[in-house]
Scaffold this active site. Structure first.
Site, PDB file in Angstrom:
ATOM      1  N   LYS A 123       0.814  -1.229   0.000  1.00  0.00           N
ATOM      2  CA  LYS A 123       0.000   0.000   0.000  1.00  0.00           C
ATOM      3  C   LYS A 123       0.845   1.276   0.000  1.00  0.00           C
ATOM      4  CE  LYS A 123      -3.934  -2.022   2.390  1.00  0.00           C
ATOM      5  NZ  LYS A 123      -4.916  -1.863   3.455  1.00  0.00           N
ATOM      6  N   ASN A 155      -4.986   1.923  -1.578  1.00  0.00           N
ATOM      7  CA  ASN A 155      -5.491   0.542  -1.665  1.00  0.00           C
ATOM      8  C   ASN A 155      -6.325   0.341  -2.931  1.00  0.00           C
ATOM      9  OD1 ASN A 155      -7.913   1.793  -1.031  1.00  0.00           O
ATOM     10  ND2 ASN A 155      -8.608   0.103   0.254  1.00  0.00           N
TER      11      ASN A 155
HETATM   12  P1  NDP Z   1       1.777  -2.313   9.737  1.00  0.00           P
HETATM   13  O1  NDP Z   1       2.770  -3.399   9.552  1.00  0.00           O
HETATM   14  O2  NDP Z   1       1.924  -1.040   8.978  1.00  0.00           O
HETATM   15  O3  NDP Z   1       1.727  -1.908  11.320  1.00  0.00           O
HETATM   16  C1  NDP Z   1       1.630  -2.909  12.301  1.00  0.00           C
HETATM   17  C2  NDP Z   1       1.522  -2.251  13.671  1.00  0.00           C
HETATM   18  O4  NDP Z   1       1.307  -3.271  14.643  1.00  0.00           O
HETATM   19  C3  NDP Z   1       2.766  -1.475  14.102  1.00  0.00           C
HETATM   20  O5  NDP Z   1       2.372  -0.341  14.815  1.00  0.00           O
HETATM   21  C4  NDP Z   1       3.471  -2.495  15.011  1.00  0.00           C
HETATM   22  O6  NDP Z   1       4.306  -1.881  15.972  1.00  0.00           O
HETATM   23  C5  NDP Z   1       2.287  -3.109  15.693  1.00  0.00           C
HETATM   24  N1  NDP Z   1       2.529  -4.443  16.255  1.00  0.00           N
HETATM   25  C6  NDP Z   1       2.858  -5.575  15.581  1.00  0.00           C
HETATM   26  N2  NDP Z   1       2.950  -6.617  16.433  1.00  0.00           N
HETATM   27  C7  NDP Z   1       2.672  -6.125  17.668  1.00  0.00           C
HETATM   28  C8  NDP Z   1       2.625  -6.713  18.955  1.00  0.00           C
HETATM   29  N3  NDP Z   1       2.884  -8.010  19.151  1.00  0.00           N
HETATM   30  N4  NDP Z   1       2.282  -5.926  20.014  1.00  0.00           N
HETATM   31  C9  NDP Z   1       2.012  -4.620  19.841  1.00  0.00           C
HETATM   32  N5  NDP Z   1       2.063  -3.994  18.628  1.00  0.00           N
HETATM   33  C10 NDP Z   1       2.392  -4.760  17.563  1.00  0.00           C
HETATM   34  O7  NDP Z   1       0.356  -2.981   9.441  1.00  0.00           O
HETATM   35  P2  NDP Z   1      -1.029  -2.277   9.029  1.00  0.00           P
HETATM   36  O8  NDP Z   1      -1.267  -1.109   9.892  1.00  0.00           O
HETATM   37  O9  NDP Z   1      -1.076  -2.087   7.559  1.00  0.00           O
HETATM   38  O10 NDP Z   1      -2.069  -3.452   9.371  1.00  0.00           O
HETATM   39  C11 NDP Z   1      -2.258  -3.908  10.699  1.00  0.00           C
HETATM   40  C12 NDP Z   1      -3.216  -5.073  10.684  1.00  0.00           C
HETATM   41  O11 NDP Z   1      -4.494  -4.639  10.248  1.00  0.00           O
HETATM   42  C13 NDP Z   1      -2.777  -6.152   9.694  1.00  0.00           C
HETATM   43  O12 NDP Z   1      -2.729  -7.365  10.367  1.00  0.00           O
HETATM   44  C14 NDP Z   1      -3.838  -6.144   8.609  1.00  0.00           C
HETATM   45  O13 NDP Z   1      -4.123  -7.442   8.166  1.00  0.00           O
HETATM   46  C15 NDP Z   1      -5.044  -5.508   9.295  1.00  0.00           C
HETATM   47  N6  NDP Z   1      -5.838  -4.718   8.345  1.00  0.00           N
HETATM   48  C16 NDP Z   1      -7.181  -4.957   8.232  1.00  0.00           C
HETATM   49  C17 NDP Z   1      -7.952  -4.219   7.337  1.00  0.00           C
HETATM   50  C18 NDP Z   1      -9.406  -4.504   7.174  1.00  0.00           C
HETATM   51  O14 NDP Z   1     -10.001  -4.106   6.170  1.00  0.00           O
HETATM   52  N7  NDP Z   1     -10.036  -5.165   8.114  1.00  0.00           N
HETATM   53  C19 NDP Z   1      -7.372  -3.152   6.501  1.00  0.00           C
HETATM   54  C20 NDP Z   1      -5.950  -2.930   6.750  1.00  0.00           C
HETATM   55  C21 NDP Z   1      -5.229  -3.708   7.626  1.00  0.00           C
HETATM   56  P3  NDP Z   1       5.804  -1.333  15.547  1.00  0.00           P
HETATM   57  O15 NDP Z   1       5.561  -0.053  14.810  1.00  0.00           O
HETATM   58  O16 NDP Z   1       6.483  -1.119  16.842  1.00  0.00           O
HETATM   59  O17 NDP Z   1       6.409  -2.413  14.710  1.00  0.00           O
END
Ligand code: NDP
Length: 262
Positions: A63, A84
């Protein structure tokens, strides 16, 4: 026949073809929607034009990576620097983002005044910007300082330390927009979540298809829960509306009818 495609890596799990093809079928539109596992973002434009696509959806992890290949960016995508949806106009690629409005549609009638977003990735950016635009106060909490500049520059309060202090605050909406649930982890400590849920109206998990620990704790706390299915369906409705140049009200009933299959 018009052809559309979703690009991502991995992509085999994607339910987008089901949603979009069902709409084409119900509206008797001569079009098909396929999926493509894109390993190398440099190949995107060639594949798009070789397949003679009319439009595309872009999912993880592309994205933000494909933001820069568009000839023009419209709407919310400009603010969050992530796309997207791509539509083709006079052989130019127009990039848009329907995740923001997709999320907002799922809570718009809930009378939310303030929200805590857990996470700081691409989806958190999309959700934060639309909530702010609609007059909802937003606070961000993340385990690291990644993307802190984006959020502070846009006027959001950002926490990644002294998180215990959050227990004293009240938020109508608590969103888990991290990917923690994929690993069956909690995005914040359980005792903090329990305190936050005491005053919340909605606990929102943006992942879908799993009974996450975040959702389980919210249910025990008697908070209304929403999972990412409704965001997924709503963003697909908005994308389809852009692809077909039809109002979303013509598309929504068909996608909502098969939402239970997601
Ligand atoms: P990114 O990879 O951009 O961000 C992930 C975030 O999660 C970061 O802030 C990361 O922290 C944090 N994180 C990961 N693991 C942990 C953990 N164990 N504990 C605490 N924080 C954690 O992903 P996206 O924002 O693009 O997507 C996030 C989720 O949302 C995905 O799993 C995706 O599948 C889902 N999603 C669903 C959508 C829908 O339509 N329902 C649309 C878009 C996304 P850090 O920055 O420190 O690494």
């Amino acid at each position: 026949m018009r052809l559309y495609c979703v690009f991502g890596d991995p992509i085999s799990h994607s339910k987008s073809p089901l949603l979009h093809n069902y709409v084409f079928y119900k509206l008797k539109i001569d079009a098909r929607y396929i999926r493509f596992n894109l390993k190398n973002k440099e190949d995107f434009k060639n594949i798009f034009f070789d397949l003679n696509l009319e439009g595309a959806n872009i999912t993880l992890p592309l994205k933000e990576e494909l933001f820069g290949i568009c000839d023009e960016i419209r709407g919310e995508a400009k603010n969050i620097q992530s796309i997207n949806t791509i539509i083709k106009e006079k052989n130019k690629l127009i990039g848009l983002n329907t995740d923001s409005i997709g999320f907002y549609k799922s809570i718009e009638n809930s009378n939310i005044k303030n929200a805590l977003l857990i996470g700081a990735g691409g989806s958190t950016k999309a959700i934060a910007m639309i909530l702010k635009q609609r007059g909802i106060e937003v606070v961000i909490v993340n385990r690291s300082q990644k993307n802190i500049n984006f959020f502070t520059k846009n006027g959001f309060r950002f926490h990644c330390e002294n998180l215990e202090k959050l227990r004293e605050e009240k938020f109508d909406l608590i969103v888990n927009s991290t990917s923690a649930s994929i690993k069956n982890e909690l995005p914040l400590k359980e005792n903090i979540l329990i305190d936050l849920f005491k005053n919340a109206k909605i606990a929102y998990e943006i992942m879908y298809g799993l009974d996450s620990r975040f959702i389980q704790i919210a249910k025990k706390s008697n908070v209304k829960t929403i999972d990412g299915r409704s965001m997924l369906i709503n963003q697909a409705i908005e994308s389809s509306s852009l692809f077909l140049n039809l109002p979303s009200s013509k598309i929504a009933p068909h996608m909502q009818k098969i939402a239970h299959l997601i």
